[in-house]
Each structure stands twice: as structure tokens, then as C-alpha cells.
Design a protein around this motif. Structure first.
Motif, PDB file in Angstrom:
ATOM      1  N   ASP A  39       2.868  -4.293   5.329  1.00  0.00           N
ATOM      2  CA  ASP A  39       2.089  -3.788   3.854  1.00  0.00           C
ATOM      3  C   ASP A  39       1.961  -2.607   4.016  1.00  0.00           C
ATOM      4  O   ASP A  39       1.629  -1.803   2.671  1.00  0.00           O
ATOM      5  CB  ASP A  39       1.081  -4.638   3.628  1.00  0.00           C
ATOM      6  CG  ASP A  39       0.021  -4.343   4.537  1.00  0.00           C
ATOM      7  OD1 ASP A  39       0.562  -4.652   6.065  1.00  0.00           O
ATOM      8  OD2 ASP A  39      -1.838  -4.996   3.840  1.00  0.00           O
ATOM      9  N   HIS A  40       2.435  -2.141   4.982  1.00  0.00           N
ATOM     10  CA  HIS A  40       2.280  -0.270   5.341  1.00  0.00           C
ATOM     11  C   HIS A  40       3.380   0.547   4.832  1.00  0.00           C
ATOM     12  O   HIS A  40       3.407   1.940   4.877  1.00  0.00           O
ATOM     13  CB  HIS A  40       1.196   0.147   6.203  1.00  0.00           C
ATOM     14  CG  HIS A  40      -0.238  -0.407   5.692  1.00  0.00           C
ATOM     15  ND1 HIS A  40      -0.991   0.405   5.265  1.00  0.00           N
ATOM     16  CD2 HIS A  40      -0.605  -1.806   5.521  1.00  0.00           C
ATOM     17  CE1 HIS A  40      -2.273  -0.144   4.991  1.00  0.00           C
ATOM     18  NE2 HIS A  40      -1.879  -1.470   5.415  1.00  0.00           N
TER      19      HIS A  40
ATOM     20  N   HIS B 191     -11.367  -5.441   8.346  1.00  0.00           N
ATOM     21  CA  HIS B 191     -11.146  -4.628   7.056  1.00  0.00           C
ATOM     22  C   HIS B 191     -12.415  -4.302   6.876  1.00  0.00           C
ATOM     23  O   HIS B 191     -13.321  -4.517   7.671  1.00  0.00           O
ATOM     24  CB  HIS B 191     -10.591  -4.831   6.147  1.00  0.00           C
ATOM     25  CG  HIS B 191      -8.450  -5.443   6.332  1.00  0.00           C
ATOM     26  ND1 HIS B 191      -7.838  -4.662   6.144  1.00  0.00           N
ATOM     27  CD2 HIS B 191      -8.155  -6.388   6.421  1.00  0.00           C
ATOM     28  CE1 HIS B 191      -6.971  -4.683   6.511  1.00  0.00           C
ATOM     29  NE2 HIS B 191      -6.703  -6.200   6.466  1.00  0.00           N
TER      30      HIS B 191
ATOM     31  N   ASP C 296      -6.135   0.800   6.869  1.00  0.00           N
ATOM     32  CA  ASP C 296      -6.632  -0.776   7.726  1.00  0.00           C
ATOM     33  C   ASP C 296      -7.299   0.272   8.348  1.00  0.00           C
ATOM     34  O   ASP C 296      -6.727   0.223   9.643  1.00  0.00           O
ATOM     35  CB  ASP C 296      -5.766  -0.938   8.165  1.00  0.00           C
ATOM     36  CG  ASP C 296      -5.068  -2.029   6.884  1.00  0.00           C
ATOM     37  OD1 ASP C 296      -5.263  -1.579   4.913  1.00  0.00           O
ATOM     38  OD2 ASP C 296      -4.071  -3.232   7.014  1.00  0.00           O
TER      39      ASP C 296
ATOM     40  N   ASN D  88       0.987  -0.919   0.091  1.00  0.00           N
ATOM     41  CA  ASN D  88       0.186  -0.140  -0.202  1.00  0.00           C
ATOM     42  C   ASN D  88       0.772   1.264  -0.354  1.00  0.00           C
ATOM     43  O   ASN D  88       1.707   1.706   0.881  1.00  0.00           O
ATOM     44  CB  ASN D  88      -1.078   0.345   1.304  1.00  0.00           C
ATOM     45  CG  ASN D  88      -1.850  -1.067   1.045  1.00  0.00           C
ATOM     46  OD1 ASN D  88      -2.841  -1.074   0.636  1.00  0.00           O
ATOM     47  ND2 ASN D  88      -1.836  -2.802   1.817  1.00  0.00           N
TER      48      ASN D  88
ATOM     49  N   HIS E 251       0.210   2.860  10.409  1.00  0.00           N
ATOM     50  CA  HIS E 251       0.066   1.647  10.789  1.00  0.00           C
ATOM     51  C   HIS E 251       0.849   0.950  10.633  1.00  0.00           C
ATOM     52  O   HIS E 251       1.782   1.372   9.771  1.00  0.00           O
ATOM     53  CB  HIS E 251      -0.765   1.207  11.742  1.00  0.00           C
ATOM     54  CG  HIS E 251      -1.476   0.323  10.079  1.00  0.00           C
ATOM     55  ND1 HIS E 251      -2.065   0.384   9.274  1.00  0.00           N
ATOM     56  CD2 HIS E 251      -1.940  -1.318   9.886  1.00  0.00           C
ATOM     57  CE1 HIS E 251      -2.907  -0.433   8.360  1.00  0.00           C
ATOM     58  NE2 HIS E 251      -2.248  -1.789   8.996  1.00  0.00           N
TER      59      HIS E 251
ATOM     60  N   HIS F  74      -6.710  -2.482  -1.737  1.00  0.00           N
ATOM     61  CA  HIS F  74      -6.456  -3.389  -0.206  1.00  0.00           C
ATOM     62  C   HIS F  74      -6.724  -4.091  -1.496  1.00  0.00           C
ATOM     63  O   HIS F  74      -6.897  -5.953   0.002  1.00  0.00           O
ATOM     64  CB  HIS F  74      -6.590  -2.952   1.054  1.00  0.00           C
ATOM     65  CG  HIS F  74      -5.656  -3.769   1.888  1.00  0.00           C
ATOM     66  ND1 HIS F  74      -5.303  -4.865   2.002  1.00  0.00           N
ATOM     67  CD2 HIS F  74      -4.866  -3.556   3.196  1.00  0.00           C
ATOM     68  CE1 HIS F  74      -4.030  -5.116   3.159  1.00  0.00           C
ATOM     69  NE2 HIS F  74      -3.934  -3.976   3.210  1.00  0.00           N
TER      70      HIS F  74
HETATM   71 ZN   LIG Z   1      -2.446  -3.754   5.341  1.00  0.00          ZN
END
Ligand SMILES: [Zn+2]
Ligand SMILES: [Zn+2]
Length: 407
Positions: free
Chosen positions: A66-67, A355, A162, A16, A62, A377
Motif C-alpha cells: 500500500d506504499h 499504526h 506507517d 498511500n 517502507h 491511512h
Molecule cells: Zn500502510
């Protein structure tokens, strides 16, 4: 004009990273990876040197990889500016970056950065002086997780990060009104009822144990792992839980402002066996529900139980979230893989929501009342129905990497 351009994470389920360009500067929202190291060009966001040189600031929603785990790559490309995040995210992020580095090394992958690109990152705590940012709220997804509202060229841009409104433990603040909404749509194409999902896990557990089998629940230690433990602990079921999951209750206690009700944080009871590196070999003396990290079956703790149970057709593993291609949690969902590897235990899928699904996205779009929406996402094919539904009622929607919002 403001341009919102996904560099990863839109029309796909990881890495992301969203670029917001305007007269007031260029900013990046999150900078994550995809856990598919065999295919390097799909792992990191589509950052060019020109983009990196133009950036004024990075904002993190956060700490999840993946971020965040492409931040060292961004640093390696020359970014030296601030990375704004909550105090808790700043505390958690370095361990996710090191975990990512170690995972790639263990799998003989290529790292496009050095150790100093991890240690030299400049984090700054989000506060009222943070440029462009006018409001934040808790996102219910992980300690430190925030949604963020920016005011740029008199337009309000809201990034959810998220987000879930259905955590058993973590608080979520209502989203404010905005002109542009960048919204978590991880369960696009699905309509999930959280109570039914929990009930399903309970039913699998009681049925499997009555058949003399055990249920392995591989979960992330942070996030849904503690929610699932919290839910199952209320029943009279034998539970094995790894101590690294319980340690997160201690972390939660120290961050009570993120918690719905700290009374819920009573961690053990008579039917719970707390496993660690010293006693794990005694954990499986009777059929039990086993809660162990991590969610994709890559950590040695979950793998220990998996190896113990894989030949037992009475036992079962429940995959409750996303598993990246190439991880065991993904591979065992394929029948041919199970046949080729003599895996007899059953595999069940039961998503515990951390999510938003289609109904949640529609509800939040109604609350926020934006004109422009960016879905992220989730794979593009899963977003088609949601995108069409929103487009048909007049929203400008982007749900892939090949388009951008222009406001
Ligand atoms: Zn995520
Ligand atoms: Zn996350």
C-alpha cells in the motif's frame, strides 16, 4: 509556497501517495495500491501525466504494497527518476511488487504496467547526500521502515510513514519538531490499548483450546505476525507456526540495529510445531493456536487451515488487522456470508496495533508541534472526531483527497 497534496491514502485506508510541490522541486512520498482489483480507478493513486512529468524524486517509507506497488505504474507513465529508500526497503520492495503483479493476474485483473516496469525501477539508498532530506528514524512498523524529515523552503516537513511505538520487537525513534506533519492515523476514531489487545488474544486462545477447538491467526509474515508469535510463545499453549514467519526471525537477527532486544529472538520451544509445505497435513493433530500468512486470508497457507476448521463451531479465526473488501478475511466478518458458505467457526476481531490510534496521534502532534497536519491511512468518516479536535485547537488539518495543505 509549498503544497502538500494527497493522491491517495488520505480519507481512505490504502494507496498511500503524497505529492509535495515547491520551488525546490516536486517529490512523491510513497506510491502504493489498494487491494480492490474489481474497481480499477480505486486501486492506483490519482497520478496524472502532468504530475508524473513534473516529479524530481520519490521517497519510500517502507516496502508494504500500500506504499510501493504503484511504482511500476508510475514507471509506465514515464517516471525515470530516483526512488530513495532505506537499504532494507530496497531489498524487500521487489518481492512486494511481484506479489502484487501475481495477485492481480490470479484474479484476472488488469495491470497498467509490464514486467520491465518492475525491473527497470531506479532505487537509491537514503544517505546524507539525499536531496531535501535532513533526518530519518526507525518507525517500528517493519524492518527498513523510516520516518523522514525534509527541509523545503526553510520549512520542515515530517512524513511518519506507517509508525508504531508499541512493537514488541522493533525499535522506534522519537519524532523531531516540524512545521508540517503527515501522520499515520490508521486507527483514527479508536482508542486501543495494546496490552489489552494481546490479553484478549490469549483469552480467546485458552478458552477455545479448552473447548477442544483451534484458533487460526492469519497474519502478515512480516510485521505483526512475528510480534504475535513472540507474545504467544511465552505461554504453555500448543502452537503451530508456518516456517515463513519464523524465517523472518532470521532476517531480524541479521538486522540487529532495528531490534529492541536480540535476546528475544529465540524462535522455537517444545510446544511449537513448525509447519511447511511438506508437513502441514500433520499440523492439526491436537487443538492449537495456528499462526499463518497472510492477514487477509488470501495465501494458500492460511487458507489450508481455514478449510480444515471452517465447519468446526468450537474453533475460531481471529482477524488482527485490516482486510480489504473482497478478500476472505473481510467477507467472513459478515454473518450472511458465513451462513451462505456454511462457515461454522467463530470469527473474532482483535486489532494488534502496527499504526497509531487517536491518542497516539494527539501525543505525537504535541511532540512535533506542527502548524499543518495531514492525516492518512484511514476512512474520512473515522477521522472526523480527530480532525475536529485538532482543528479546534488551531491546527490546519487535511484528512481527505479533496483538499491540500498550502504553507
Ligand atoms: Zn500502510
Ligand atoms: Zn505498512
Amino acid at each position: 509556497m509549498i503544497i502538500v497534496k494527497p493522491l491517495g491514502g488520505s480519507g481512505e485506508d490504502s494507496r498511500n501517495c503524497f505529492l509535495v510541490c515547491s520551488e525546490q522541486g516536486n517529490i512523491l512520498l510513497d506510491c502504493g495500491v489498494r487491494r480492490e482489483i474489481a474497481n480499477l480507478e480505486r486501486v492506483y493513486p490519482l497520478l496524472t501525466q502532468e504530475i508524473v512529468d513534473s516529479l524530481d524524486a520519490v521517497y519510500l517509507s517502507h516496502a508494504h504494497e500500500d506504499h510501493t506497488a504503484a511504482l511500476p505504474y508510475l514507471h509506465n507513465l514515464g517516471y525515470r527518476g530516483p526512488i530513495y529508500a532505506s537499504k532494507e526497503t530496497i531489498e524487500l520492495t521487489p518481492s512486494y511488487l511481484r506479489k502484487w503483479r501475481d495477485y492481480v493476474k490470479e484474479h484476472d485483473g488488469t495491470l497498467p504496467f509490464d514486467d520491465n516496469d518492475i525491473t527497470d525501477l531506479v532505487f537509491k539508498t537514503i544517505d546524507e547526500r539525499t536531496p531535501l532530506l535532513i533526518q530519518t528514524g526507525r518507525s517500528g512498523h517493519i524492518i527498513g521502515g523510516l520516518w523522514m524529515l525534509f527541509e523545503i523552503e526553510n520549512k520542515r516537513i515530517l512524513y511518519t510513514g506507517d509508525i508504531t511505538y508499541e512493537s514488541l520487537l522493533l525499535k522506534t525513534d522519537p519524532l523531531p519538531k516540524a512545521d508540517v506533519l503527515i501522520i499515520d492515523s490508521a486507527y483514527a476514531g479508536r482508542h486501543l490499548n495494546q496490552n489489552d489487545q494481546y490479553q484478549h488474544i490469549y483469552e480467546i486462545a485458552t478458552k477455545t483450546i479448552s473447548n477442544n477447538g483451534s484458533v487460526l491467526l492469519p497474519v502478515p509474515a512480516n510485521g505483526r505476525g512475528i510480534d504475535i508469535y513472540q507474545y504467544l510463545k511465552q505461554f504453555d499453549l500448543p502452537i503451530v507456526v508456518e516456517d515463513s514467519i519464523l524465517k523472518n526471525f532470521e532476517v531480524l537477527k541479521q538486522h540487529s540495529s532495528w531490534i529492541i532486544d536480540s535476546e528475544l529472538l529465540n524462535t522455537t520451544s517444545d510446544n511449537v510445531f513448525v509447519a511447511n509445505d511438506g508437513n502441514r497435513n500433520q499440523a492439526l493433530q491436537k487443538p492449537s493456536v495456528i499462526i499463518a500468512p497472510d492477514g487477509m486470508l488470501t495465501n494458500y497457507k492460511a487458507l489450508y487451515y481455514f478449510d480444515q476448521l471452517k465447519a468446526d463451531s468450537n474453533s475460531c479465526v481471529v482477524i488482527s488487522g485490516h482486510s480489504a473488501i473482497g478478500t476472505l478475511g473481510n467477507s467472513i466478518q459478515k454473518e450472511q456470508y458465513r451462513i451462505d458458505n456454511s462457515i461454522k467457526l467463530k470469527v473474532e476481531l482483535c486489532t494488534i496495533k502496527v499504526h497509531l490510534d487517536d491518542d497516539n496521534v494527539i501525543e505525537q502532534v504535541k511532540n512535533v508541534e506542527p502548524t499543518h497536519v495531514l492525516l492518512f491511512h484511514s476512512a474520512a468518516e473515522n477521522c472526523l472526531e480527530l480532525k475536529n479536535n485538532l482543528t479546534n485547537v488551531g491546527f490546519n488539518v487535511v484528512a481527505d483527497l479533496y483538499h491540500q495543505l498550502e504553507i
